[in-house]
Design an enzyme around this catalytic site. Structure first.
Site, PDB file in Angstrom:
ATOM      1  N   SER A   1       0.827  -1.211   0.000  1.00 19.40           N
ATOM      2  CA  SER A   1       0.000   0.000   0.000  1.00 19.40           C
ATOM      3  C   SER A   1       0.861   1.262   0.000  1.00 19.40           C
ATOM      4  CB  SER A   1      -0.896   0.025   1.240  1.00 19.40           C
ATOM      5  OG  SER A   1      -1.777  -1.073   1.248  1.00 19.40           O
ATOM      6  N   GLN A   2       0.274   2.338  -0.492  1.00 21.31           N
ATOM      7  CA  GLN A   2       0.860   3.684  -0.407  1.00 21.31           C
ATOM      8  C   GLN A   2       1.196   3.985   1.070  1.00 21.31           C
ATOM      9  OE1 GLN A   2      -2.316   6.246  -1.366  1.00 21.31           O
ATOM     10  NE2 GLN A   2      -1.081   8.088  -1.592  1.00 21.31           N
TER      11      GLN A   2
END
Ligand code: SAH
Length: 198
Positions: free
Chosen positions: A52-53
């Site tokens: 994920s970011q």
């Protein structure tokens, strides 16, 4: 990364910010992605999955708000980055991944980072990890169509589950809290885009 992507978007919990500073994200991505490890976006980790970011990792961790004495159940180990962040903040992280190769890679990454308060298992996250239930905190980093009932069963009184829910293009970040009387309180916190929980 922390100042421009995470503090700037409103994450305030000092323990979360410190954990995001302490974990070396480039040690969790593959060689080809290392130059981009601190970029403001998700990255491929192989086998069609993504890390994920950074902001999303910090946001979910702040929503989960684990304390140092608690243990956490994580579904979707991936490369082990979110696991490592949680391990800074809690007593122990139990993390389940369905893809054997990713779990093995996460074990190597966590070991190299010197993180020992985690247990990894290969299996189906829809079943949770009953041996260590009930959990005060559950985090899911892949999106199922609905909140898996067995995960709710393993959520203790006062506990929180933070996860994306919904089909492709229609996912919401959801937090469910189990009140002391056992009833559930559900919050929908914004649109997100995660790989599906399979
Ligand atoms: N937290 C991870 C993100 C991984 S992406 C990280 O920091 O890298 C989500 C992960 O969930 C993928 O690795 C995917 O294989 C896994 N996953 C999907 N469905 C699952 C299931 N039913 N049980 C366990 N893991 C699952």
């Amino acid at each position: 990364m922390v100042a421009r992507q995470i503090v700037a978007r409103g994450i305030k919990d000092p323990r979360v910010l410190q954990a995001m500073r302490d974990v070396r994200r480039h040690e969790f991505v593959n060689l080809a992605s290392q130059p981009y490890a601190y970029d403001d976006r998700p990255l491929p980790i192989g086998l069609g999955q993504t890390i994920s970011q950074p902001y999303i990792v910090a946001w979910m961790t702040e929503l989960l708000a684990p304390t140092p004495s608690q243990h956490v159940l994580e579904i979707g180990t991936g490369c082990g980055y979110q696991t490592a962040v949680l391990a800074q903040l809690t007593r122990h992280v139990y993390s389940i991944e369905r893809i054997d190769d990713l779990s093995s890679q996460a074990a190597l990454n966590l070991n190299r980072a010197g993180i020992t308060n985690v247990s990894l298992a290969v299996g189906d996250g829809f079943e949770g990890w009953p041996a260590h239930a009930p959990y005060p905190c559950i985090i899911v980093t892949a999106a199922p169509p609905i909140v898996p009932p067995e995960l709710l069963n393993q959520l203790g009184p006062g506990g929180r589950i933070v996860m994306p829910v919904g089909g492709a293009g229609a996912q919401q970040m959801v937090r469910i809290t189990r009140r002391a009387d056992g009833s559930l309180h559900r919050e929908e916190l914004g649109a997100v885009s995660f790989v599906p929980m399979l």
